[in-house]
Scaffold this active site. Structure first.
Site, PDB file in Angstrom:
ATOM      1  N   TYR A 155       0.788  -1.261   0.003  1.00 30.39           N
ATOM      2  CA  TYR A 155       0.033  -0.030  -0.223  1.00 30.39           C
ATOM      3  C   TYR A 155       0.958   1.303  -0.030  1.00 30.39           C
ATOM      4  CZ  TYR A 155      -4.022   2.985   1.449  1.00 30.39           C
ATOM      5  OH  TYR A 155      -5.084   3.917   1.440  1.00 30.39           O
ATOM      6  N   LYS A 159       0.907   3.994  -2.824  1.00 26.32           N
ATOM      7  CA  LYS A 159       0.799   5.457  -2.788  1.00 26.32           C
ATOM      8  C   LYS A 159       1.655   6.425  -2.989  1.00 26.32           C
ATOM      9  CE  LYS A 159      -3.586   4.610  -1.562  1.00 26.32           C
ATOM     10  NZ  LYS A 159      -4.803   5.281  -2.494  1.00 26.32           N
TER      11      LYS A 159
END
Lengths: 248, 80
Positions: A155, A159
Site C-alpha cells: 500500500y 501510494k
C-alpha cells in the site's frame, strides 16, 4: 468553488472517501460518474444522494486495473455527458501484512488497483481533456505514502508511486491547461480504517497533532478545492489532509 | 503522388496546431526536427487528424509517424 456544468468521474465512489467526494462534487454542481468495483447497492446509494441534490449520476462498474474496461468506461461517459472535466482517482484496496510474509498476489493486487489503476484511468481521460484544453485530475494518495507504515509495504509503495505519478503527469500536461494534484489523507474514519486492529488505531490517534481522526468529508473538501478554479495555479502538488501527521 | 486534398487538409492542421509557416510543411519535413514539435504536440496532432479524417490511429502506428509524408501516406492507405 462552483462546478456547474462540469462532469466528474470518481473511481471507487461506492463508499468511504470516494463516496464523500462524489457527493461533494455534485453538491457543487457537477454531474458524476460513480465508478465502483464490487458493491452495486452502495454505488446506487451514492448515485441516489447525487440525484437528491439535483445532479445527474451515471453508475459504472469496472475494475480500474483492466485497461479495456477503463477505456470503455471513459468512452461511455463521454458519449453520455459529452465531456469529462474532473477525474478523481480514488479506488483503492488494502492487503496488509509484514513484508516478509507478504504474498506476491497481495503485492500485485494492491499495486494493480492503487497505482496501475491511476495510470490507466488517467491515460484514458487525458485524451478528451487534451481535446478540451482543460481538466483537473486529482489522485488520492495517503499519508503513509509520505511517512511509510509497517505492514503496508504494498500500500505504501503504491501510494508513494501515486505521488510520483501525479508529479510526472502534471509536468507532461501542464502546457495543455490540465492540473494534476493529489491529496494525502491521514487516518480517516472509513470501512478501510475500521478494519485496523484497535491498538493500531489508538497509536495512530496519538500521532495526530489535531488529536482525532478525520472524516471523509474533510478529504472531499480538499478535493473540491483541487477540482475548482480556486486551485488553477497549482499542479503536481500533494495536499496532506491528515490532522498534521506529515508536516512538510 | 500525394493526394492534393489530403495534403492540403493535413497542412492546414499542422499549420494551426504547430504555428509554423505553410511553406515549411513539406512532405519530407520531420515534425520534431524541422517543425519544432514535441512528443505531446504529435499526440495532439494525431488526435486532430483522427477527427478530421474520421479514423482511429493506433498507438503503435502513431509512434511511427515522424514526417508530414508519413501522415499523408497513412491517411491515404487507411481512409474509408
Amino acid at each position: 468553488m462552483g462546478l456547474e456544468g462540469k462532469t466528474a468521474l470518481v473511481t471507487g465512489a461506492s463508499r468511504g472517501i470516494g463516496r464523500a467526494i462524489a457527493i461533494k462534487l455534485a453538491q457543487l454542481g457537477a454531474s458524476v460518474i460513480v465508478n465502483y468495483s464490487g458493491n452495486k447497492m452502495r454505488a446506487e446509494n451514492t448515485a441516489a444522494e447525487i440525484r437528491s441534490v439535483g445532479r445527474e449520476a451515471l453508475i459504472w462498474q469496472c475494475d480500474v486495473s483492466d485497461e479495456k474496461a477503463v477505456q470503455e468506461m471513459v468512452k461511455e461517459s463521454l458519449a453520455h455527458f459529452g465531456h469529462i472535466d474532473i477525474v478523481v482517482n480514488n479506488a483503492g484496496i488494502t492487503r496488509d501484512g509484514l513484508l516478509m510474509r507478504m504474498k506476491e498476489e497481495d503485492w500485485d493486487a494492491v499495486l494493480d488497483t492503487n497505482l496501475k489503476g491511476v495510470f490507466l484511468v488517467t491515460k484514458a481521460a487525458l485524451r478528451p481533456m487534451i481535446r478540451q484544453k482543460q481538466g483537473k485530475i486529482i489522485n488520492v494518495a495517503s499519508v503513509v505514502g509520505i511517512l511509510g507504515n509497517a505492514s503496508q509495504a504494498n500500500y505504501v509503495a503504491a501510494k508513494a508511486g501515486v505521488i510520483g505519478l501525479t508529479k510526472a503527469t502534471a509536468r507532461e500536461v501542464a502546457s495543455r491547461g490540465i492540473n494534476v494534484n493529489a491529496v494525502a489523507p491521514g487516518f480517516i474514519v472509513t470501512d478501510m480504517t475500521d478494519e485496523l486492529p484497535d491498538e493500531v488505531k489508538e497509536k495512530m490517534k496519538k500521532d495526530i497533532p489535531l488529536g482525532k481522526p478525520g472524516m471523509p468529508d474533510d478529504v472531499a473538501d480538499a478535493v473540491a478545492f483541487l477540482a475548482s478554479d480556486g486551485s488553477k495555479y497549482m499542479t503536481g502538488q500533494t495536499l496532506s489532509i491528515d490532522g498534521g501527521m506529515a508536516m512538510q | 503522388m500525394a493526394d492534393e486534398d489530403v495534403l492540403a487538409r493535413v497542412k492546414k492542421i499542422v499549420v494551426d496546431r504547430l504555428g509554423v509557416d505553410e511553406a515549411d510543411v513539406k512532405l519530407e519535413a520531420s515534425f520534431k526536427e524541422d517543425l519544432d514539435a514535441d512528443s505531446l504536440d504529435i499526440v495532439e496532432l494525431v488526435m486532430e487528424l483522427e477527427d478530421e479524417f474520421n479514423l482511429e490511429i493506433s498507438d503503435e502506428d502513431a509512434e511511427k509517424i515522424q514526417s508530414v509524408g508519413d501522415v499523408v501516406s497513412y491517411i491515404e492507405s487507411h481512409k474509408s
